[in-house]
Design an enzyme around this catalytic site. Structure first.
Site, PDB file in Angstrom:
ATOM      1  N   GLY A 187      -4.397  -4.622   5.904  1.00 52.84           N
ATOM      2  CA  GLY A 187      -3.405  -4.465   6.960  1.00 52.84           C
ATOM      3  C   GLY A 187      -3.615  -3.148   7.670  1.00 52.84           C
ATOM      4  O   GLY A 187      -4.337  -2.272   7.187  1.00 52.84           O
TER       5      GLY A 187
ATOM      6  N   LYS B 213      -0.961  -0.895  -4.427  1.00 56.35           N
ATOM      7  CA  LYS B 213      -2.197  -0.155  -4.097  1.00 56.35           C
ATOM      8  C   LYS B 213      -1.814   1.299  -3.862  1.00 56.35           C
ATOM      9  O   LYS B 213      -0.914   1.580  -3.063  1.00 56.35           O
ATOM     10  CB  LYS B 213      -2.832  -0.771  -2.849  1.00 56.35           C
ATOM     11  CG  LYS B 213      -3.860   0.092  -2.131  1.00 56.35           C
ATOM     12  CD  LYS B 213      -4.606  -0.736  -1.092  1.00 56.35           C
ATOM     13  CE  LYS B 213      -4.734  -0.012   0.235  1.00 56.35           C
ATOM     14  NZ  LYS B 213      -5.434  -0.824   1.255  1.00 56.35           N
TER      15      LYS B 213
ATOM     16  N   LYS C 126     -10.036  -7.337   7.254  1.00 60.66           N
ATOM     17  CA  LYS C 126      -9.067  -6.954   8.287  1.00 60.66           C
ATOM     18  C   LYS C 126      -9.600  -7.489   9.599  1.00 60.66           C
ATOM     19  O   LYS C 126     -10.630  -7.030  10.089  1.00 60.66           O
ATOM     20  CB  LYS C 126      -8.986  -5.429   8.405  1.00 60.66           C
ATOM     21  CG  LYS C 126      -8.150  -4.738   7.368  1.00 60.66           C
ATOM     22  CD  LYS C 126      -8.100  -3.252   7.655  1.00 60.66           C
ATOM     23  CE  LYS C 126      -7.471  -2.529   6.485  1.00 60.66           C
ATOM     24  NZ  LYS C 126      -7.679  -1.065   6.596  1.00 60.66           N
TER      25      LYS C 126
ATOM     26  N   GLU D  74     -11.105   0.786  -3.629  1.00 59.79           N
ATOM     27  CA  GLU D  74     -11.432   0.431  -2.243  1.00 59.79           C
ATOM     28  C   GLU D  74     -12.083   1.607  -1.526  1.00 59.79           C
ATOM     29  O   GLU D  74     -11.546   2.723  -1.536  1.00 59.79           O
ATOM     30  CB  GLU D  74     -10.128   0.007  -1.545  1.00 59.79           C
ATOM     31  CG  GLU D  74     -10.280  -0.464  -0.114  1.00 59.79           C
ATOM     32  CD  GLU D  74      -8.925  -0.910   0.477  1.00 59.79           C
ATOM     33  OE1 GLU D  74      -7.958  -1.110  -0.299  1.00 59.79           O
ATOM     34  OE2 GLU D  74      -8.829  -1.042   1.703  1.00 59.79           O
TER      35      GLU D  74
ATOM     36  N   SER E 235       0.853  -1.180   0.000  1.00 57.70           N
ATOM     37  CA  SER E 235       0.000   0.000   0.000  1.00 57.70           C
ATOM     38  C   SER E 235       0.895   1.238   0.000  1.00 57.70           C
ATOM     39  O   SER E 235       1.706   1.417   0.904  1.00 57.70           O
ATOM     40  CB  SER E 235      -0.886  -0.032   1.254  1.00 57.70           C
ATOM     41  OG  SER E 235      -1.686   1.117   1.340  1.00 57.70           O
TER      42      SER E 235
ATOM     43  N   LYS F 232      -2.908   4.952  -2.501  1.00 55.55           N
ATOM     44  CA  LYS F 232      -3.879   5.714  -1.728  1.00 55.55           C
ATOM     45  C   LYS F 232      -4.301   6.910  -2.577  1.00 55.55           C
ATOM     46  O   LYS F 232      -3.437   7.577  -3.182  1.00 55.55           O
ATOM     47  CB  LYS F 232      -3.235   6.194  -0.424  1.00 55.55           C
ATOM     48  CG  LYS F 232      -2.965   5.059   0.566  1.00 55.55           C
ATOM     49  CD  LYS F 232      -4.276   4.483   1.077  1.00 55.55           C
ATOM     50  CE  LYS F 232      -4.051   3.584   2.282  1.00 55.55           C
ATOM     51  NZ  LYS F 232      -5.336   3.080   2.825  1.00 55.55           N
TER      52      LYS F 232
ATOM     53  N   ASP G 154      -7.162   3.006  -3.113  1.00 56.71           N
ATOM     54  CA  ASP G 154      -7.901   3.024  -1.849  1.00 56.71           C
ATOM     55  C   ASP G 154      -8.161   4.470  -1.438  1.00 56.71           C
ATOM     56  O   ASP G 154      -7.224   5.242  -1.222  1.00 56.71           O
ATOM     57  CB  ASP G 154      -7.080   2.311  -0.760  1.00 56.71           C
ATOM     58  CG  ASP G 154      -7.830   2.192   0.566  1.00 56.71           C
ATOM     59  OD1 ASP G 154      -9.006   2.620   0.641  1.00 56.71           O
ATOM     60  OD2 ASP G 154      -7.234   1.654   1.523  1.00 56.71           O
TER      61      ASP G 154
ATOM     62  N   ASP H 271     -13.817  -1.829   2.588  1.00 58.19           N
ATOM     63  CA  ASP H 271     -12.934  -2.033   3.740  1.00 58.19           C
ATOM     64  C   ASP H 271     -13.717  -1.566   4.974  1.00 58.19           C
ATOM     65  O   ASP H 271     -14.366  -2.376   5.653  1.00 58.19           O
ATOM     66  CB  ASP H 271     -11.631  -1.237   3.507  1.00 58.19           C
ATOM     67  CG  ASP H 271     -10.691  -1.180   4.707  1.00 58.19           C
ATOM     68  OD1 ASP H 271     -11.058  -1.660   5.798  1.00 58.19           O
ATOM     69  OD2 ASP H 271      -9.567  -0.626   4.587  1.00 58.19           O
TER      70      ASP H 271
END
Ligand code: OSB
Ligand code: MG
Length: 368
Positions: free
Chosen positions: A291, A161, A263, A214, A135, A163, A189, A239
Site C-alpha cells: 500500500g 508489519k 504495489k 522487506e 504497517s 518499519k 520493512d 518491494d
C-alpha cells in the site's frame, strides 16, 4: 471508447497519526487523483506518488507534469481506446510508472463501468474479502510502539508489519514478540535502510520467526539481496526493486527474494500487477498487496487485486480509519480482520462529492 479528457485533482489529506519510515515522516498526504472522461463512462485512478522522491524517484508534481505534457496527449487519436491499449501507447516514455498506473486505472475503471463489470472479476479474483495487515511506523519509544501494535491487534488486524532501520530493529521486534506472543503474524520493512555488510545484523532477527524482511537493501541491488538471502533464515521480500514482471522474474531467478510485495503504482498498473502475480505463481512465490497510504479510490482497486489466488499473505490493505479521519469514499472497514472486495462495476467505489470538495486543493482539465 474515446477519451474526452482527464481531470487532475489534487487533494490534501491529513493522516490520523504521523507515519515514520526509514526514509521520512508523513503527516499529511498530497494526492493526485485522475478522472478519465470518455464517451461511455467516467473512471477514477489514484496516483500513489508521494510529495518527495524518497520512496522512489517519482513525486507528485512530476507525475502531474508528465501526465499533462506526455501521457495524456499520447492517448489522442485513439478512436477505440481501452485499458489494454494504454500501456503500449505510453511505452516509449521511460519510467513514471506511478503516473502511468493512475492513467491506466482511470481508463480501466471507465471501461469496466461502461460494461458493468467489477475490477475484481476482470483481474481474476477468487475471494470476496481479503485479510488485512497493518504497517506500523517507527516510533519514539518501545512503549509507544507496543501501544500502537496492541491497538491494531485489538481491532482485529491479522498481521503486523514493523518499519525498521538500523538502531530500530531487533529491540522493537523482541518487544512485540515478548508482549504479544509467537502466534502474531509479524514482518518487518526496511525501505532500503541497510547495506550489504549488514547480513550478520539482520540475521539477529532470525530467532523471532518473522514472515519476511522487506527490502533491506538498495532497490538496484538484486545481487546483494541474493547474497543476503544466504546469510539470513528469514525470507527476503522485495518491494522497491520489483518494478515490472520482468524485474520479478529476474529477482526470483537470482534468488534475491522468496516473496514479492505487489504495489500497482510501483509497477505501472493493475494489468502489470496481474502479470507479476502470474510470474510469481509460476515460480511458487507467494505475493501480497502493498500500500501507499491510499484513499478509498486506490484502496478499492488494491483490495480487488489482493483477492487473486496467489495473494496468500495478508496485505498492507488496512481500513480507511487507520489512515484518515474522513475518507473521500465510503470508508473501508475492518470486519473480522478482513476488508470486503467491492462488487460494483469498475473499482466499485466513487468519491463522495462533498468529501472530495472538502479536501481538494486544485483541479485541472486536460484534453488529449
Ligand atoms: O514500503 O510499503 C512501504 C507507505 C508508503 C510508502 C512505502 C511503504 C508504505 C507502507 C504503508 O508500508 C502501507 C500502507 O498501509 O498503505
Ligand atoms: Mg515496503
Amino acid at each position: 471508447m474515446k477519451l474526452t479528457g482527464v481531470e487532475l485533482r489534487r487533494i490534501r489529506m491529513p493522516l490520523v497519526a504521523p507515519f515514520r519510515t526509514s526514509f521520512g515522516t508523513e503527516t499529511s498526504r498530497d494526492i493526485l487523483l485522475l478522472r478519465a472522461v470518455t464517451d461511455v463512462a467516467e473512471g477514477w485512478g489514484e496516483c500513489v506518488a508521494m510529495a518527495d522522491p524518497l520512496y522512489s524517484s517519482e513525486y507528485v508534481d512530476a507525475a502531474a507534469d508528465v501526465l499533462r505534457r506526455f501521457l495524456v496527449p499520447a492517448l489522442t487519436g485513439y478512436r477505440r481506446l481501452d485499458a489494454a491499449a494504454v500501456g503500449p501507447a505510453l511505452h516509449r516514455f521511460k519510467g513514471h510508472r506511478m503516473a502511468k498506473a493512475a492513467l491506466e486505472t482511470a481508463v480501466l475503471d471507465a471501461e469496466l463501468r461502461a460494461e458493468g463489470r467489477p475490477l475484481s472479476r476482470e483481474l481474476g479474483a477468487v475471494h470476496d474479502r481479503v485479510p488485512a495487515g497493518v504497517s506500523v511506523g517507527i516510533m519514539d519509544s518501545i512503549g509507544e510502539l507496543l501501544d500502537a501494535v496492541g491497538g491494531y491487534l485489538a481491532e482485529g488486524y491479522l498481521r503486523i508489519k514493523l518499519k525498521i532501520q538500523p538502531g530500530w530493529d531487533v529491540e522493537p521486534v523482541r518487544a512485540v514478540r515478548e508482549r504479544f506472543g509467537d502466534d502474531v503474524l509479524l514482518q518487518v520493512d526496511a525501505n532500503t535502510a541497510y547495506t550489504p555488510g549488514d547480513g550478520p545484523r539482520l540475521a539477529r532477527l532470525d530467532p523471532f520467526d518473522l514472515l519476511l524482511i522487506e527490502q533491506p537493501l538498495d532497490e538496484e541491488d538484486l545481487l546483494g539481496h541474493a547474497r543476503l538471502a544466504r546469510q539470513v533464515r528469514t525470507p527476503i521480500c522485495l518491494d522497491e526493486s520489483i518494478t515490472s514482471a520482468r524485474a520479478a522474474a529476474d529477482a526470483i531467478t537470482l534468488g534475491a527474494c522468496q516473496i514479492v510485495n505487489i504495489k500497482p503504482g510501483r509497477v505501472g498498473g493493475y494489468l502489470e500487477s496481474r502479470r507479476i502475480h502470474d510470474v510469481c505463481a509460476a515460480h511458487g512465490v507467494p505475493v501480497w498487496c502493498g500500500g501507499m497510504l491510499e484513499t478509498g479510490i486506490g484502496r478499492a482497486a488494491n483490495v480487488a487485486l489482493a483477492a487473486l489466488p496467489g495473494f496468500t499473505l495478508p496485505g498492507d490493505t488496512s481500513a480507511s480509519d487507520r489512515y484518515y479521519r474522513t475518507d473521500v469514499t465510503a470508508p473501508f472497514v475492518l470486519a473480522d480482520g478482513h476488508l470486503d472486495v467491492p462488487t460494483g462495476p469498475g473499482i466499485g467505489v466513487e468519491p463522495l462529492p462533498a468529501a472530495l470538495d472538502e479536501v481538494t486543493t486544485s483541479t485541472e482539465w486536460l484534453t488529449p
